[in-house]
Scaffold this motif. Structure first.
Motif, PDB file in Angstrom:
ATOM      1  N   ASN A   1      31.205  35.797  25.875  1.00 55.43           N
ATOM      2  CA  ASN A   1      30.419  35.072  25.576  1.00 55.43           C
ATOM      3  C   ASN A   1      29.580  36.031  24.495  1.00 55.43           C
ATOM      4  O   ASN A   1      29.895  37.083  24.057  1.00 55.43           O
ATOM      5  CB  ASN A   1      29.484  35.134  27.171  1.00 55.43           C
ATOM      6  N   THR A   2      28.429  35.531  24.128  1.00 57.54           N
ATOM      7  CA  THR A   2      27.788  35.884  23.185  1.00 57.54           C
ATOM      8  C   THR A   2      27.085  37.271  23.241  1.00 57.54           C
ATOM      9  O   THR A   2      26.939  38.048  22.493  1.00 57.54           O
ATOM     10  CB  THR A   2      26.533  34.914  22.354  1.00 57.54           C
ATOM     11  N   SER A   3      26.692  37.805  24.634  1.00 50.96           N
ATOM     12  CA  SER A   3      26.373  38.914  24.877  1.00 50.96           C
ATOM     13  C   SER A   3      27.141  39.964  24.896  1.00 50.96           C
ATOM     14  O   SER A   3      26.993  41.271  24.532  1.00 50.96           O
ATOM     15  CB  SER A   3      25.686  38.710  26.246  1.00 50.96           C
ATOM     16  N   LYS A   4      28.347  39.597  24.891  1.00 55.61           N
ATOM     17  CA  LYS A   4      29.412  40.609  24.734  1.00 55.61           C
ATOM     18  C   LYS A   4      29.849  40.782  23.356  1.00 55.61           C
ATOM     19  O   LYS A   4      30.294  41.807  22.825  1.00 55.61           O
ATOM     20  CB  LYS A   4      30.515  40.367  25.277  1.00 55.61           C
ATOM     21  N   ALA A   5      29.329  40.179  22.283  1.00 56.17           N
ATOM     22  CA  ALA A   5      30.020  40.101  21.000  1.00 56.17           C
ATOM     23  C   ALA A   5      29.158  41.232  20.178  1.00 56.17           C
ATOM     24  O   ALA A   5      29.839  41.967  19.259  1.00 56.17           O
ATOM     25  CB  ALA A   5      29.381  38.795  20.210  1.00 56.17           C
ATOM     26  N   ASP A   6      28.157  41.933  20.710  1.00 56.11           N
ATOM     27  CA  ASP A   6      27.470  42.960  20.125  1.00 56.11           C
ATOM     28  C   ASP A   6      28.142  44.226  20.567  1.00 56.11           C
ATOM     29  O   ASP A   6      27.738  44.990  19.640  1.00 56.11           O
ATOM     30  CB  ASP A   6      25.885  43.082  20.651  1.00 56.11           C
ATOM     31  N   SER A   7      29.053  44.113  21.157  1.00 57.02           N
ATOM     32  CA  SER A   7      29.551  45.426  21.832  1.00 57.02           C
ATOM     33  C   SER A   7      31.012  45.771  20.895  1.00 57.02           C
ATOM     34  O   SER A   7      31.676  46.910  21.112  1.00 57.02           O
ATOM     35  CB  SER A   7      30.018  45.584  23.194  1.00 57.02           C
TER      36      SER A   7
ATOM     37  N   PRO B   1      14.013  29.181  18.045  1.00 59.05           N
ATOM     38  CA  PRO B   1      15.355  28.643  18.849  1.00 59.05           C
ATOM     39  C   PRO B   1      16.197  27.937  17.786  1.00 59.05           C
ATOM     40  O   PRO B   1      15.812  27.341  16.757  1.00 59.05           O
ATOM     41  CB  PRO B   1      14.665  27.350  19.641  1.00 59.05           C
ATOM     42  N   VAL B   2      17.435  28.076  18.176  1.00 62.56           N
ATOM     43  CA  VAL B   2      18.513  27.443  17.106  1.00 62.56           C
ATOM     44  C   VAL B   2      19.811  27.325  17.883  1.00 62.56           C
ATOM     45  O   VAL B   2      20.167  28.106  18.778  1.00 62.56           O
ATOM     46  CB  VAL B   2      18.629  28.609  15.762  1.00 62.56           C
ATOM     47  N   PHE B   3      20.672  26.282  17.355  1.00 60.41           N
ATOM     48  CA  PHE B   3      21.981  26.340  17.731  1.00 60.41           C
ATOM     49  C   PHE B   3      23.021  27.847  17.189  1.00 60.41           C
ATOM     50  O   PHE B   3      22.948  27.702  16.146  1.00 60.41           O
ATOM     51  CB  PHE B   3      22.695  25.040  17.245  1.00 60.41           C
ATOM     52  N   ASP B   4      23.313  28.549  18.117  1.00 58.61           N
ATOM     53  CA  ASP B   4      23.525  29.941  17.540  1.00 58.61           C
ATOM     54  C   ASP B   4      24.677  30.307  18.078  1.00 58.61           C
ATOM     55  O   ASP B   4      25.050  31.114  18.974  1.00 58.61           O
ATOM     56  CB  ASP B   4      22.599  30.736  18.223  1.00 58.61           C
ATOM     57  N   GLN B   5      25.915  29.856  17.339  1.00 60.68           N
ATOM     58  CA  GLN B   5      27.274  30.210  17.288  1.00 60.68           C
ATOM     59  C   GLN B   5      27.978  29.981  16.118  1.00 60.68           C
ATOM     60  O   GLN B   5      27.591  28.945  15.313  1.00 60.68           O
ATOM     61  CB  GLN B   5      28.113  29.508  18.614  1.00 60.68           C
ATOM     62  N   PRO B   6      28.858  30.781  15.646  1.00 62.43           N
ATOM     63  CA  PRO B   6      29.464  30.892  14.377  1.00 62.43           C
ATOM     64  C   PRO B   6      30.134  29.321  13.871  1.00 62.43           C
ATOM     65  O   PRO B   6      29.960  29.298  12.717  1.00 62.43           O
ATOM     66  CB  PRO B   6      30.245  31.885  14.325  1.00 62.43           C
ATOM     67  N   ASP B   7      30.525  28.475  14.983  1.00 59.86           N
ATOM     68  CA  ASP B   7      31.208  27.542  14.194  1.00 59.86           C
ATOM     69  C   ASP B   7      30.497  26.120  14.575  1.00 59.86           C
ATOM     70  O   ASP B   7      30.866  25.026  14.134  1.00 59.86           O
ATOM     71  CB  ASP B   7      32.664  27.029  15.438  1.00 59.86           C
ATOM     72  N   LEU B   8      29.018  26.440  14.636  1.00 59.25           N
ATOM     73  CA  LEU B   8      28.043  25.421  14.437  1.00 59.25           C
ATOM     74  C   LEU B   8      27.169  25.528  12.986  1.00 59.25           C
ATOM     75  O   LEU B   8      26.257  26.178  12.962  1.00 59.25           O
ATOM     76  CB  LEU B   8      27.174  25.422  15.499  1.00 59.25           C
ATOM     77  N   LYS B   9      27.842  25.092  12.058  1.00 62.03           N
ATOM     78  CA  LYS B   9      27.361  25.384  10.568  1.00 62.03           C
ATOM     79  C   LYS B   9      26.367  24.308  10.466  1.00 62.03           C
ATOM     80  O   LYS B   9      26.453  23.054  10.586  1.00 62.03           O
ATOM     81  CB  LYS B   9      28.512  25.355   9.625  1.00 62.03           C
ATOM     82  N   GLY B  10      25.396  24.427   9.612  1.00 60.27           N
ATOM     83  CA  GLY B  10      24.214  23.717   9.201  1.00 60.27           C
ATOM     84  C   GLY B  10      23.694  24.095   7.873  1.00 60.27           C
ATOM     85  O   GLY B  10      23.879  25.149   7.411  1.00 60.27           O
TER      86      GLY B  10
ATOM     87  N   ASN C   1      35.676  36.456  18.959  1.00 58.71           N
ATOM     88  CA  ASN C   1      36.985  37.395  19.101  1.00 58.71           C
ATOM     89  C   ASN C   1      37.669  37.627  17.743  1.00 58.71           C
ATOM     90  O   ASN C   1      38.539  38.489  17.612  1.00 58.71           O
ATOM     91  CB  ASN C   1      37.782  36.769  19.971  1.00 58.71           C
ATOM     92  N   ASP C   2      37.338  36.962  16.568  1.00 60.43           N
ATOM     93  CA  ASP C   2      37.903  37.156  15.273  1.00 60.43           C
ATOM     94  C   ASP C   2      37.138  37.517  14.264  1.00 60.43           C
ATOM     95  O   ASP C   2      36.997  37.603  13.010  1.00 60.43           O
ATOM     96  CB  ASP C   2      38.308  35.713  14.858  1.00 60.43           C
ATOM     97  N   LEU C   3      35.876  38.504  14.887  1.00 60.37           N
ATOM     98  CA  LEU C   3      35.053  39.197  14.232  1.00 60.37           C
ATOM     99  C   LEU C   3      35.762  40.062  13.115  1.00 60.37           C
ATOM    100  O   LEU C   3      35.128  40.253  11.935  1.00 60.37           O
ATOM    101  CB  LEU C   3      34.206  40.110  15.030  1.00 60.37           C
ATOM    102  N   TRP C   4      36.903  40.564  13.330  1.00 60.92           N
ATOM    103  CA  TRP C   4      37.721  41.477  12.457  1.00 60.92           C
ATOM    104  C   TRP C   4      38.087  40.730  11.144  1.00 60.92           C
ATOM    105  O   TRP C   4      38.092  41.547  10.121  1.00 60.92           O
ATOM    106  CB  TRP C   4      38.963  41.903  13.193  1.00 60.92           C
ATOM    107  N   LEU C   5      38.018  39.318  11.144  1.00 58.15           N
ATOM    108  CA  LEU C   5      38.270  38.410   9.997  1.00 58.15           C
ATOM    109  C   LEU C   5      37.259  38.797   8.973  1.00 58.15           C
ATOM    110  O   LEU C   5      37.489  38.834   7.791  1.00 58.15           O
ATOM    111  CB  LEU C   5      38.446  37.011  10.297  1.00 58.15           C
TER     112      LEU C   5
ATOM    113  N   TYR D   1      23.756  37.856  17.523  1.00 57.89           N
ATOM    114  CA  TYR D   1      23.243  36.720  18.652  1.00 57.89           C
ATOM    115  C   TYR D   1      21.663  36.847  18.798  1.00 57.89           C
ATOM    116  O   TYR D   1      21.105  36.814  19.774  1.00 57.89           O
ATOM    117  CB  TYR D   1      23.703  36.723  19.753  1.00 57.89           C
ATOM    118  N   TRP D   2      21.325  37.339  17.461  1.00 66.46           N
ATOM    119  CA  TRP D   2      19.664  37.881  17.520  1.00 66.46           C
ATOM    120  C   TRP D   2      18.691  36.705  16.752  1.00 66.46           C
ATOM    121  O   TRP D   2      17.510  36.849  16.934  1.00 66.46           O
ATOM    122  CB  TRP D   2      19.460  39.071  17.090  1.00 66.46           C
ATOM    123  N   ILE D   3      19.471  35.659  16.032  1.00 64.84           N
ATOM    124  CA  ILE D   3      18.552  34.718  15.393  1.00 64.84           C
ATOM    125  C   ILE D   3      17.552  33.830  16.314  1.00 64.84           C
ATOM    126  O   ILE D   3      16.620  33.545  16.004  1.00 64.84           O
ATOM    127  CB  ILE D   3      19.328  33.895  14.481  1.00 64.84           C
TER     128      ILE D   3
END
Length: 753
Positions: free
Chosen positions: A332-338, A70-79, A272-276, A63-65
């Motif tokens: 949330n995204t702030s927890k994704a880094d952990s 500024p950008v829409f920053d979550q993995p299911d918003l592809k562009g 939550n599916d990062l392991w994929l 979550y650092w881009i």
């Protein structure tokens, strides 16, 4: 404008007023942003080499881009991304795609190109610059957009080992010679990996190129940006690498290559599916190397051996109270880094290896191919993956093959199991092996199905028989076998399962005496089991070190991977499980054993490993004095041991730590000599380390560490902290820091808030 800005910009987020959005039409957002370069490795990190040349690169997962723009920053918003980047004339810019054109900035602006809008201050400073216009990216999640810029040196694959996807190495100028020397194995690991994955995944490499960008001060091993993979440039070794180092780098290369399919082509819907991403990349990386390793024209570690070494990370974290399921809720995204940890990577990959063993190579390959074809350029969930993997033909009806149950027990539930063989070696002929299963942690009591191989050893330490066994999800599983005077039994032979092995007393005694006669992977399984006994306080760390060092270590020099791993186990047993009062004496014992091995004049590969370990195990005035004699060519070992530049800096730090055996005058002499010989960042970093060790007052350094305006990068800070917290530093200063540690940490937290 200021009033409008205050309404839409809050806490680092841009809020778009609904009255300004046209739901039935295309909306365009235009903005100008001025930003600082990052020093912590996240965002757009800038590094200036000792020759004054500046390099920068993106680091944006998870979550650092948004720290870059500024950008829409979550993995299911592809562009799609269209980069237009202006740089100095002598810089190169590399991105996910090729540049369609590189235009002199004066020419670009003279045409008044209305398609690209630049602020006036940019136009006023356009002299001596180029404009890079890149082709549009494929459909990607925004954390996968990337660019790197700087006066990088470029080295392209010349096709000497056959045709492949275009591959190019980018390195800083000071590392160009290392890239030239090491290019072949870098390119070949990638080329062989692409060939394997295109067949196993049933889907062609999905991007135009594979660039290796060796990035200084990178926070992790590498990042899987499509087409422009950023690597920690510590992987571009500053001396000829050992086969173990080549293999370790090769593993990172093939791991990132696997991400071109797992993660980039098909992306998890949410974190939550990062392991994929990570578990599959890790497992399939070692699977690929297990298949193509024998075809490489240089020595490298076997794929399953590499994976076994990686699994230790997962075993350690899965036995801690902080263990968690492989797939868990990320709110949330702030927890994704952990969640980038040994469970996500190592345990997840090991569990997939167990699934691969369970359903077979062909089934796994066919169903994964269908998965990629179905979800290409889109997002998928764990359930999507399981739905495809469940489509298995001619599979056993045993409940272990129920992937719904498998998912519940292995992916959704935390905890590690332990298995142990119970048998009577004196009962010959028809016999019964009982496999006892237990939970390692009482608060994670789940017992699971395990498909394993069981090996039976004869008196010459050969495997006379092996059986495939499914261990039931209960305390005991019975296996009938014919005991032909077997001397030992090894559960999880060939390492297909993620499970802790406790050796029975009969097998333990036999393996202690015959460890060096076993195959490479079995040696590692048994050494790991012995090490786990140290962690469980079943044997003393000193007993473990004696078992390994007494006779076995001499056998281990036949394999650089085994030797490197076993010495690391010894190092950890010493530092983590031996009283500090015994570090010096135990270190001397190991130090002398390593010297004895060097006296045998092993291969250059092995000698490189041994001399590095000599420095690590120098924990007394005796060993440091001996190191000094070797360095000064005043010892019989001096002809056999020639230290590299980095090793000399490490030794110099030892001199400062052990000031009773090395005078301050000698320390200053070597500091001057090494500084004159080396002007790389090694000199800068080790100087920081030595200076912080010698600092008599904590306050100025601590202020630098915790200041938001600190000048040190996170790498430089790491070296400085290594000196600051050395176990040989003034104990009063160390205690002062320890006592006040939490107040410093709280100050940092409060500043962030």
């Amino acid at each position: 404008e200021k009033n409008l800005l205050s309404k839409i910009w809050t806490d680092g987020k841009i809020f778009l007023p609904s009255e300004n959005l046209k739901l039935s039409e295309e909306n365009t957002i235009s903005f100008t942003i001025n930003n600082d370069y990052a020093k912590d490795g996240n965002g757009l990190h800038s590094y200036t080499d000792t020759d004054g040349k500046q390099y920068m690169y993106c680091q944006s997962e998870p979550y650092w881009i948004n720290k870059v723009y500024p950008v829409f920053d979550q993995p299911d918003l592809k562009g799609y991304m269209n980069f237009v980047i202006r740089t100095p004339k002598d810089w190169k810019v590399v991105s996910n795609t090729y540049s369609s054109s590189i235009v002199d900035s004066n020419e670009f602006f003279s045409k008044q190109n209305n398609h690209f809008k630049f602020e006036k201050e940019l136009i006023d400073h356009q002299e001596q610059s180029n404009i890079y216009i890149f082709k549009q990216s494929p459909l990607l999640s925004s954390y996968l957009y990337a660019f790197v810029a700087g006066p990088f040196e470029e080295l392209s694959y010349d096709g000497r080992d056959g045709p492949s996807v275009p591959m190019t190495i980018y390195s800083r100028s000071s590392h160009k010679k290392y890239a030239i020397e090491q290019q072949r194995d870098i390119f070949l690991f990638c080329k062989k990996g692409i060939e394997f994955f295109e067949t196993f995944f049933g889907y062609k490499f999905p991007f135009d190129k594979y660039d290796f960008v060796f990035s200084p001060e990178f926070t992790v091993g590498a990042m899987e940006y499509p087409g422009v993979i950023t690597f920690n440039d510590m992987l571009l070794y500053n001396q000829p690498p050992t086969s173990t180092q080549i293999s370790r780098r090769g593993g990172v290369i093939v791991h990132e290559l696997a991400h071109m399919w797992f993660g980039d082509l098909v992306t998890m819907k949410w974190w939550n599916d990062l392991w994929l991403n990570e578990s599959f990349a890790d497992f399939t990386c070692y699977l690929a190397i297990a298949f193509f390793n024998k075809d490489l024209p240089f020595t490298s570690t076997k794929g399953w051996t590499m994976m076994n070494l990686r699994k230790a990370w997962g075993y350690t974290e899965d036995q801690a109270i902080t263990t968690h399921p492989i797939a868990g809720e990320v709110s949330n995204t702030s927890k994704a880094d952990s969640i980038f940890d040994g469970i996500t990577y190592s345990k997840g990959a090991s569990v997939l290896k167990q699934l691969y063993f369970l359903i077979g190579h062909d089934n796994f390959s066919k169903n994964i191919s269908n998965y990629f074809k179905k979800f290409a350029w889109s997002n998928a969930t764990l359930q999507d993956l399981l739905d495809e993997l469940s489509k298995i033909d001619n599979i056993d009806k045993h409940p272990a093959y129920d992937l719904k149950k498998w998912n519940q027990d292995w992916i959704q539930t935390a905890g590690l199991n332990e298995i142990q063989a119970e048998w009577n070696p004196d009962q010959l002929g028809k016999s019964t092996l009982k496999i006892k299963q237990s939970a390692v942690l009482a608060n994670h009591p789940t017992l699971r199905y395990h498909k394993i191989k069981v090996a039976f050893y004869d008196s010459d330490a050969n495997v006379s028989e092996s059986k495939e066994v499914i261990v039931d999800n209960k305390e005991y599983t019975e296996v009938e076998f014919i005991n032909n005077s077997y001397k030992a039994i090894l559960l999880n032979y060939e390492d297909w399962d993620f499970v802790k092995i406790s050796l029975d007393s009969h097998s333990l005694k036999f393996f202690k005496d015959n460890l060096g006669k076993l195959d490479e992977l079995s040696q590692l399984l048994i050494v790991n089991s012995l090490y786990e006994m140290v962690k469980d306080a079943k044997i003393k760390s000193s007993d473990f070190i004696e078992i390994i060092c007494h006779e076995y270590l001499q056998s281990a020099i036949q394999s650089s991977a085994i030797l490197d791993s076993v010495l690391l186990y010894i190092q950890t047993a010493l530092i983590s499980f031996t009283p500090k009062s015994k570090w010096s004496s135990t270190g001397d014992y190991i130090f002398n054993k390593v010297l004895d091995l060097i006296d045998l004049k092993p291969s250059e590969d092995i000698t490189k490993i041994l001399k590095n370990k000599l420095i690590i195990f120098s924990l007394s005035d005796y060993s440091v004095s001996l190191l000094k004699s070797i360095l000064e060519n005043n010892d019989k070992h001096s002809e056999l041991i020639k230290f590299s530049t980095e090793e000399k800096w490490k030794i110099l730090f030892k001199f400062y730590e052990f000031s009773d055996s090395v005078s301050s005058g000698d320390c200053e002499k070597y500091m001057k000599e090494f500084s004159e010989q080396d002007n790389s960042d090694l000199k800068r970093n080790y100087t920081l380390m030595i200076n912080s060790f010698n600092t008599k007052d904590n306050s100025s350094l601590i202020e630098e560490y915790i200041s938001k305006s600190r000048k040190m990068s996170y790498i430089e800070m790491g070296y400085s902290l290594n000196g600051f917290t050395s176990w040989k530093r003034n104990p009063v200063l160390i205690n002062d820091f320890n006592v006040n540690y939490y107040s410093y940490a709280l100050k940092l937290i409060n500043e962030d808030e």
